[in-house]
Design a protein around this motif. Structure first.
Motif, short mmCIF file in Angstrom:
data_model
loop_
_atom_site.label_atom_id
_atom_site.label_comp_id
_atom_site.label_asym_id
_atom_site.label_seq_id
_atom_site.Cartn_x
_atom_site.Cartn_y
_atom_site.Cartn_z
N LEU A 21 46.05 -7.51 27.81
CA LEU A 21 45.75 -6.96 26.50
C LEU A 21 46.99 -6.32 25.88
CD1 LEU A 21 42.21 -5.33 26.91
CD2 LEU A 21 42.81 -7.50 25.81
N ALA A 22 47.82 -5.70 26.72
CA ALA A 22 49.05 -5.09 26.21
C ALA A 22 49.97 -6.16 25.63
CB ALA A 22 49.75 -4.33 27.34
N VAL A 23 50.10 -7.28 26.34
CA VAL A 23 50.95 -8.38 25.86
C VAL A 23 50.39 -8.98 24.58
CG1 VAL A 23 51.89 -10.65 26.41
CG2 VAL A 23 51.78 -8.90 28.18
N LEU A 24 49.08 -9.21 24.56
CA LEU A 24 48.45 -9.80 23.38
C LEU A 24 48.48 -8.86 22.19
CD1 LEU A 24 45.39 -11.56 25.07
CD2 LEU A 24 47.37 -12.66 24.04
N THR A 25 48.41 -7.55 22.45
CA THR A 25 48.51 -6.57 21.37
C THR A 25 49.88 -6.65 20.70
OG1 THR A 25 46.97 -5.04 22.45
CG2 THR A 25 48.45 -4.11 20.80
N LEU A 26 50.91 -6.80 21.52
CA LEU A 26 52.28 -6.92 21.01
C LEU A 26 52.41 -8.15 20.12
CD1 LEU A 26 55.27 -6.06 21.00
CD2 LEU A 26 55.56 -7.44 23.07
N TYR A 27 51.97 -9.30 20.63
CA TYR A 27 52.09 -10.54 19.86
C TYR A 27 51.18 -10.51 18.63
CZ TYR A 27 55.01 -13.06 23.19
OH TYR A 27 56.06 -13.48 23.97
N GLY A 28 49.95 -10.03 18.82
CA GLY A 28 49.01 -9.99 17.69
C GLY A 28 49.51 -9.11 16.56
N GLY A 29 50.02 -7.93 16.92
CA GLY A 29 50.53 -7.02 15.91
C GLY A 29 51.75 -7.57 15.21
N MET A 30 52.64 -8.17 15.98
CA MET A 30 53.87 -8.71 15.40
C MET A 30 53.59 -9.86 14.43
SD MET A 30 57.23 -10.06 17.49
CE MET A 30 56.27 -11.32 18.36
N ILE A 31 52.72 -10.77 14.83
CA ILE A 31 52.45 -11.93 13.99
C ILE A 31 51.65 -11.54 12.76
CG2 ILE A 31 51.15 -14.11 13.90
CD1 ILE A 31 52.10 -14.65 16.74
N THR A 32 50.67 -10.64 12.91
CA THR A 32 49.89 -10.20 11.75
C THR A 32 50.78 -9.54 10.71
OG1 THR A 32 47.96 -9.81 13.17
CG2 THR A 32 47.92 -8.81 10.99
N SER A 33 51.71 -8.72 11.16
CA SER A 33 52.61 -8.02 10.22
C SER A 33 53.56 -8.97 9.50
CB SER A 33 53.42 -6.96 10.98
OG SER A 33 54.28 -7.56 11.94
N MET A 34 53.71 -10.19 10.03
CA MET A 34 54.63 -11.15 9.41
C MET A 34 54.02 -11.85 8.20
SD MET A 34 56.21 -12.95 12.84
CE MET A 34 56.83 -14.35 11.88
N PHE A 35 52.72 -11.69 7.99
CA PHE A 35 52.07 -12.42 6.90
C PHE A 35 52.63 -11.99 5.54
CE2 PHE A 35 48.67 -12.48 3.64
CZ PHE A 35 48.56 -13.86 3.51
N ASP A 36 53.00 -12.97 4.78
CA ASP A 36 53.48 -12.75 3.41
C ASP A 36 53.35 -14.06 2.66
OD1 ASP A 36 54.70 -12.20 1.04
OD2 ASP A 36 56.52 -11.35 1.89
N PRO A 37 52.42 -14.15 1.72
CA PRO A 37 52.23 -15.41 0.98
C PRO A 37 53.51 -15.93 0.35
CG PRO A 37 50.48 -13.86 0.48
CD PRO A 37 51.51 -13.10 1.28
N LYS A 38 54.44 -15.01 0.02
CA LYS A 38 55.69 -15.42 -0.62
C LYS A 38 56.61 -16.18 0.34
CE LYS A 38 55.63 -11.47 -3.78
NZ LYS A 38 56.35 -10.24 -4.22
N LEU A 39 56.36 -15.97 1.64
CA LEU A 39 57.18 -16.66 2.64
C LEU A 39 56.60 -18.02 3.03
CD1 LEU A 39 58.11 -13.73 5.07
CD2 LEU A 39 59.53 -14.75 3.29
N GLY A 40 55.51 -18.39 2.39
CA GLY A 40 54.85 -19.65 2.74
C GLY A 40 55.76 -20.85 2.64
N GLU A 41 56.54 -20.91 1.60
CA GLU A 41 57.45 -22.04 1.41
C GLU A 41 58.55 -22.05 2.47
OE1 GLU A 41 57.18 -24.60 -0.61
OE2 GLU A 41 55.24 -23.80 -1.23
#
Length: 265
Positions: A21-41
């Motif tokens: 869970l600690a490992v998945l929390t790290l990856y989950g938090g990191m990837i979620t924070s990367m969301f930005d519709p402007k970076l889609g392209e």
């Protein structure tokens, strides 16, 4: 179920769950924070530059919404493979380890019936995987609400996680069943683990071009369709319900075999 055995297994294997869970929390938090519709392209450009690599890991579509983004970058590979390693280790700790050390004789010498012992171990496995799924669902819902209020389609996201747990149930049922089938510890662990790894490799190959697309029919991982689930496709729902059915059947077969097999002291 055996209450004493249940408490001991939950306490012992809960530590392993906490690590994952600690490992998945790290990856989950990191990837979620990367969301930005402007970076889609930009993300699309990266995927276009290495299409086979991104496709193999199920990350060939960046997604215009947060739900699509999480489905693509977390549920296409990471939240399948990391928990798969966990359930393989869990099957070994709950069954194979007892057979390998000969300590299964001590469990069988207790007043508890074989069926109760097997059911307890199966329950622990399913419960810990459910806790993992529930935790990641809550974590990603919380992070999405905090970082991107109103961006996540909660209904589609919950359906996606229901499908993911169906996949866990099937894979864990397979590992549990193979652990019950073989007396040789290497086979008890290796067959289930080998099958899980083969399923992942076949799915990765099936995503790389039309030449290998037919391989998707050789792996049950295809029954978990993240994009179809967030899109509300009935076929995707029926597919993960099939995973639930097959997973429960495998647990049932494993328990039945464990109750009838000859187990050396």
């Amino acid at each position: 179920m055996s209450g004493t055995l249940l408490k001991r297994e939950l306490k012992t294997n809960g530590k392993l769950l906490a690590l994952f869970l600690a490992v998945l929390t790290l990856y989950g938090g990191m990837i979620t924070s990367m969301f930005d519709p402007k970076l889609g392209e930009s993300l699309k450009a990266m995927a276009d530059s290495m299409p086979d690599l991104f496709s193999a890991f199920g990350m060939n579509q960046s997604g215009a919404t947060l739900t699509e983004f999480l489905s693509n970058y977390l549920y296409g590979f990471l939240l399948v493979v990391f928990p798969m390693v966990f359930l393989i280790l869990l099957a070994n700790r709950l069954l194979t380890r007892y057979l390998d050390r000969g300590s299964i004789a001590f469990l069988l010498a207790t007043p508890n019936r074989r069926s109760k012992l097997a059911l307890t171990q199966a329950f622990v496995m399913v419960l810990l995987l459910f806790c993992l799924t529930l935790y990641m669902t809550g974590l990603l819902l919380g992070l999405s609400a905090a970082l991107f209020p109103g961006e996540l389609d909660c209904g589609a996201f919950l359906l996606l996680n229901a499908g993911l747990f169906g996949l866990y149930l099937f894979l864990s049922g397979l590992c549990f069943c193979t652990a019950c089938l073989w007396s040789e510890p290497r086979l008890a662990t290796g067959v289930g683990a080998g099958a899980c790894i083969a399923f992942v490799l076949l799915q990765m190959l099936s995503r790389v071009g039309e030449k290998f697309e037919w391989l998707k029919y050789a792996t049950p991982l295809t029954l978990f369709d993240p994009q179809g689930l967030i899109g509300g496709e009935p076929s995707a729902v029926w597919s993960f319900l099939l995973l639930y059915t097959a997973g429960l059947a495998l647990y049932g077969v494993g328990i039945a075999v464990f109750c009838r097999r000859d187990i050396p002291a």
